[in-house]
Motif scaffolding. Structure first.
Motif, PDB file in Angstrom:
ATOM      1  N   THR A  31      11.479  38.240  26.800  1.00 18.69           N
ATOM      2  CA  THR A  31      10.947  39.602  26.853  1.00 18.69           C
ATOM      3  C   THR A  31       9.427  39.589  26.761  1.00 18.69           C
ATOM      4  O   THR A  31       8.809  38.617  26.310  1.00 18.69           O
ATOM      5  N   HIS A  43       7.949  45.868  28.602  1.00 16.74           N
ATOM      6  CA  HIS A  43       7.441  47.139  28.102  1.00 16.74           C
ATOM      7  C   HIS A  43       5.927  47.144  28.232  1.00 16.74           C
ATOM      8  O   HIS A  43       5.326  46.180  28.719  1.00 16.74           O
ATOM      9  N   VAL A  93       7.354  52.201  29.900  1.00 15.50           N
ATOM     10  CA  VAL A  93       8.141  52.029  28.670  1.00 15.50           C
ATOM     11  C   VAL A  93       7.203  51.785  27.485  1.00 15.50           C
ATOM     12  O   VAL A  93       6.404  50.850  27.507  1.00 15.50           O
ATOM     13  N   ASN A 112       5.540  50.577  23.976  1.00 17.78           N
ATOM     14  CA  ASN A 112       5.523  49.228  23.430  1.00 17.78           C
ATOM     15  C   ASN A 112       6.610  48.988  22.388  1.00 17.78           C
ATOM     16  O   ASN A 112       7.033  47.852  22.178  1.00 17.78           O
ATOM     17  N   ASN A 113       7.086  50.054  21.755  1.00 21.87           N
ATOM     18  CA  ASN A 113       8.120  49.895  20.729  1.00 21.87           C
ATOM     19  C   ASN A 113       9.541  50.038  21.291  1.00 21.87           C
ATOM     20  O   ASN A 113      10.511  50.100  20.545  1.00 21.87           O
ATOM     21  N   LYS A 114       9.654  50.107  22.627  1.00 17.91           N
ATOM     22  CA  LYS A 114      10.955  50.155  23.275  1.00 17.91           C
ATOM     23  C   LYS A 114      11.030  49.046  24.320  1.00 17.91           C
ATOM     24  O   LYS A 114      10.065  48.320  24.542  1.00 17.91           O
ATOM     25  N   MET A 115      12.174  48.927  25.003  1.00 22.40           N
ATOM     26  CA  MET A 115      12.344  47.827  25.964  1.00 22.40           C
ATOM     27  C   MET A 115      13.088  48.318  27.204  1.00 22.40           C
ATOM     28  O   MET A 115      14.060  49.065  27.106  1.00 22.40           O
ATOM     29  N   TYR A 116      12.585  47.889  28.357  1.00 19.50           N
ATOM     30  CA  TYR A 116      13.296  48.107  29.617  1.00 19.50           C
ATOM     31  C   TYR A 116      13.983  46.799  29.970  1.00 19.50           C
ATOM     32  O   TYR A 116      13.327  45.770  30.145  1.00 19.50           O
ATOM     33  N   TRP A 117      15.310  46.829  30.074  1.00 20.79           N
ATOM     34  CA  TRP A 117      16.062  45.617  30.349  1.00 20.79           C
ATOM     35  C   TRP A 117      16.264  45.464  31.851  1.00 20.79           C
ATOM     36  O   TRP A 117      16.799  46.354  32.509  1.00 20.79           O
TER      37      TRP A 117
END
Length: 308
Positions: free
Chosen positions: A217, A241, A282, A284-289
């Motif tokens: 990631t 992100h 997205v 910085n404290n979330k994630m795009y998978w």
């Protein structure tokens, strides 16, 4: 760690391509000349075999020069007597050139290199272009190949886990060289973009593939992007992100620079820069998978493999 990537290469015909080990401090042109002379002393040849006709418009002399240049590039980059490129093996096998022919051409190229030290960078670019052209001719991916002491292909890969912090690129490069690895498997939650892109560019320049079998990631994706081939497993987790804005920049200015630099890096690596745009959306404290299909469509991954 052992990889399956080098399977399918007919290396028995070129396993005698060996060099003495030379120190990294040696002048590049002199090193190239010395390597060529060691090839000359080796006196080994490839049997004639079933050669294929040259493609229309391809000159045999020019093709031989490209084979010699690509081979020498990998040897000099690694200061390794057992290094070559997969496309060199494929081209020698496909077109039936004898090793003595490549030796003679390599000596000619070495004399040019020794006489023109100021053109070192230009010659390196020409050698890189030769590897790329051989890849298109043979349908083989250009990449580092090493032989072990018995003349067989060495499939050692380096496995690295953990955060990408200061000094990460130099540490990984040193381990790749020390362990004579032909590829990198990385699992990381990310970290320094600077270190990730430094390592990614080195991997691409030196012809090493990258694999991920668990988690990659943030900045780790930039390391994956640097591989000449990019392998992932079916259950891999690839996430992106927004990058953190440096303290000395405003959030607006920093955000713009981050998106642009990410897009330019991916474009440099031949990967669709839509990945950078997706990351920019997205926090910085979330994630795009990234799904496997998206990774393959954008070129972030080149193949899904069972494992490493």
């Amino acid at each position: 760690m052992r990889s399956r990537q080098a399977q399918g290469l007919d290396c028995s015909r070129v396993s005698a391509l060996r060099f003495v080990h030379w120190p990294w401090s040696a002048d590049w042109a002199v090193l190239w000349l010395a390597c060529c002379l060691m090839l000359l002393l080796a006196g080994c040849a490839i049997p004639a075999g079933d050669r294929q006709p040259l493609p229309k418009g391809i000159d045999a002399d020019e093709l031989l020069s490209e084979i010699a240049a690509c081979h020498l590039l990998r040897v000099v980059q690694n200061a390794d007597r057992s290094a070559t490129d997969a496309v060199v093996i494929a081209a020698l096998d496909r077109y039936g050139f004898e090793v003595e022919q490549m030796i003679e051409r390599a000596n000619y190229l070495a004399r040019i290199a020794a006489a023109r030290p100021s053109q070192r960078d230009e010659m390196i670019e020409l050698a890189r272009g030769a590897c790329d052209h051989l890849a298109s001719l043979t349908g083989t991916s250009s990449g580092l190949v090493r032989f072990d002491d018995q003349g067989a292909v060495d499939r050692t890969w380096l496995l690295v886990d953990g955060e990408i912090n200061d000094g990460f690129a130099d540490k990984v490069i040193a381990r790749l060289r020390a362990e004579r690895a032909v590829g990198l498997v990385i699992n990381s939650p990310g970290g320094s973009l600077y270190e990730a892109r430094r390592l990614g560019r080195w991997l691409r320049e030196n012809g090493l593939p990258v694999g991920v079998n668990e988690l990659c990631t943030s900045a780790c994706v930039d390391v994956l992007a640097g591989g000449v081939e990019r392998y992932v497993t079916a259950d891999v987790r690839l996430g992106i992100h927004q990058s953190k804005v440096p303290a000395h920049l405003s959030s607006h200015e920093g955000g713009q620079l981050s998106v642009v630099s990410a897009a330019l890096y991916l474009r440099e690596m031949g990967i669709d820069d839509s990945i950078a745009l997706a990351a920019a959306a997205v926090p910085n404290n979330k994630m795009y998978w990234i799904s496997l299909s998206e990774a393959l469509e954008t070129g972030l991954a080149t193949k899904v493999v069972p494992g490493f």
